[in-house]
Design a protein around this motif. Structure first.
Motif, mmCIF file in Angstrom:
data_model
loop_
_atom_site.group_PDB
_atom_site.id
_atom_site.type_symbol
_atom_site.label_atom_id
_atom_site.label_comp_id
_atom_site.label_asym_id
_atom_site.label_seq_id
_atom_site.Cartn_x
_atom_site.Cartn_y
_atom_site.Cartn_z
ATOM 1 N N ASP A 86 -72.376 48.048 38.268
ATOM 2 C CA ASP A 86 -72.159 48.455 36.879
ATOM 3 C C ASP A 86 -71.430 47.373 36.089
ATOM 4 O O ASP A 86 -71.763 47.101 34.930
ATOM 5 C CB ASP A 86 -71.358 49.762 36.839
ATOM 6 N N SER A 109 -68.566 50.306 42.062
ATOM 7 C CA SER A 109 -68.929 50.077 40.664
ATOM 8 C C SER A 109 -69.321 48.632 40.391
ATOM 9 O O SER A 109 -69.552 48.264 39.233
ATOM 10 C CB SER A 109 -67.755 50.461 39.751
ATOM 11 N N ALA A 162 -73.750 44.468 35.445
ATOM 12 C CA ALA A 162 -74.683 44.801 34.369
ATOM 13 C C ALA A 162 -74.003 44.739 33.007
ATOM 14 O O ALA A 162 -74.590 44.251 32.029
ATOM 15 C CB ALA A 162 -75.278 46.188 34.602
ATOM 16 N N ALA A 163 -72.758 45.232 32.919
ATOM 17 C CA ALA A 163 -72.033 45.190 31.649
ATOM 18 C C ALA A 163 -71.799 43.746 31.212
ATOM 19 O O ALA A 163 -71.919 43.410 30.025
ATOM 20 C CB ALA A 163 -70.702 45.924 31.789
ATOM 21 N N ARG A 192 -64.249 53.284 30.650
ATOM 22 C CA ARG A 192 -65.326 54.113 31.187
ATOM 23 C C ARG A 192 -65.115 54.487 32.643
ATOM 24 O O ARG A 192 -65.643 55.481 33.108
ATOM 25 C CB ARG A 192 -66.659 53.366 31.044
ATOM 26 N N TRP A 193 -64.373 53.645 33.378
ATOM 27 C CA TRP A 193 -64.089 53.916 34.787
ATOM 28 C C TRP A 193 -62.592 54.014 34.965
ATOM 29 O O TRP A 193 -61.832 53.193 34.452
ATOM 30 C CB TRP A 193 -64.631 52.787 35.662
ATOM 31 N N PHE A 246 -64.705 48.201 30.102
ATOM 32 C CA PHE A 246 -65.059 48.786 31.393
ATOM 33 C C PHE A 246 -63.997 49.783 31.850
ATOM 34 O O PHE A 246 -64.320 50.867 32.361
ATOM 35 C CB PHE A 246 -65.209 47.656 32.419
ATOM 36 N N SER A 262 -70.869 46.006 47.364
ATOM 37 C CA SER A 262 -70.073 47.116 46.850
ATOM 38 C C SER A 262 -68.588 46.809 46.988
ATOM 39 O O SER A 262 -67.770 47.711 47.168
ATOM 40 C CB SER A 262 -70.419 48.407 47.603
#
Length: 365
Positions: free
Chosen positions: A315, A312, A318-319, A358-359, A355, A332
């Motif tokens: 992600d 993630s 990007a957030a 969402r994860w 975050f 990764s």
């Protein structure tokens, strides 16, 4: 067909060093670069005054031996001046170490993931990198690193606190490791973030250096001293290695301005360490709040925190970018974020809290 000059295959195969990205613009124009572990404070007035005066002599070469800086460091560290070798940041000194110690076919052992420049400078020397995975807590696995040493090993790199994960190497565990290292193998203790360490069990690189002829220390003025833009670091090595480093160094590598600023910074050490204490306090606040949110992160003793988000990672990067934060993503594996700028840290905490909604936590610990 046009023929191009040939370059070494080893150079073509090197990974490129990726600098911290510039800060994006977030909501309301908020923009924070927390990707390069820079000190958020500007130079102290006394240091800035020295730099401004020195700018009038840019037409002159610097002192190639950095005599005043060597003397100041020797006095500050209580080591013989013959053991002190300045260079263009600690990574510049490390490059000289590799040139002085390694040849094609030699091996260099280091933890991974660790400082991104390690495989680059090792590859440039012609030596073979031997990366050893960190343990599950983001720490050096010194037992596995000792197992990785062979008759071809010439150098071992120990980064403490480890960049990018943050944990330190303990004094006792390093002594146990050194007992397994052949005496003709050079062990480099990279302490770029030393001044931020508060763990009483952490290794003291200088103490280990004094006790072991095959141990040298790398340090820098880039982080705690806030001179990242001037590129000045140094090694403390026993005389035979120190002499080899001076021979392998780029002539006039440390600029006159950098030398003067570093000396002035040592003279302002108390004021600078007050700033370091404030950064450490902020690191603890950020780490505590992340733990309260549900994050399981490595124990950082540096000026950053590391978020092991695995696949993630893009992600989370990007957030952060959407919120105006430039952080450092590592493939990764995870994300590193510099701490010390309170408004930026507040945005980071807000992003990290969202975050986790969402994860699932089992994917970020």
């Amino acid at each position: 067909m046009a023929v191009s000059p040939r370059v070494r295959a080893a150079v073509s195969a090197l990974p490129g060093y990726l600098p911290g990205r510039p800060a994006p613009s977030g909501p309301g124009g908020a923009s924070y670069k927390i990707s390069s572990n820079e000190n958020p404070y500007p130079p102290l007035p006394a240091v800035l005054e020295v730099v401004q005066r020195a700018a009038a002599e840019l037409n002159r070469y610097p002192d190639m031996g950095s005599a005043d800086l060597v003397h100041a460091l020797a006095e500050h560290l209580d080591v013989p001046a013959a053991r002190v070798v300045p260079g263009t940041g600690s990574v510049g000194v490390l490059g000289a170490v590799l040139q002085a110690v390694c040849e094609a076919g030699d091996e260099v052992v280091f933890a991974w993931r660790s400082f991104e420049a390690y495989p680059i400078v090792v590859g440039l020397s012609g030596a073979t990198p031997v990366p050893v995975p960190l343990d599950g807590a983001g720490r050096h696995d010194l037992g596995a690193m000792a197992d990785a040493i062979t008759e071809r090993t010439r150098l071992v790199l120990v980064c403490t606190p480890n960049n990018p994960t943050g944990p330190v190497v303990g004094a006792q565990e390093l002594e146990a490791f050194l007992a397994r290292v052949p005496r003709d193998v050079l062990v480099v203790v990279d302490e770029a973030y030393l001044e931020f360490v508060r763990d009483p069990t952490a290794v003291d690189g200088l103490a280990v250096h004094r006790a072991h002829p095959n141990v040298m220390v790398l340090r820098t003025f880039s982080k705690a001293y806030g001179l990242a833009g001037l590129r000045v670091g140094y090694a403390v090595a026993h005389e035979p290695v120190a002499d080899a480093l001076r021979r392998a160094a780029v002539p006039f590598g440390v600029s006159g301005i950098a030398q003067l600023a570093a000396v002035a910074s040592l003279q302002q050490a108390d004021a600078l360490m007050e700033r370091v204490d404030a950064i450490v306090d902020e690191r603890e606040r950020v780490a505590s709040e992340l733990a309260r949110q549900g994050w399981r992160i490595p124990r950082s003793e540096a000026n950053f925190v590391y978020l092991p988000v695995g696949s993630s990672t893009p992600d989370l990067v990007a957030a952060c970018s959407d919120a105006g934060l430039s952080v450092r993503g590592y493939g990764s594996d995870g994300v590193r974020a510099t701490v010390g700028d309170v408004p930026a840290d507040d945005v980071l905490l807000e992003v990290c809290g969202a975050f986790l909604q969402r994860w699932s936590p089992d994917r970020v610990g």
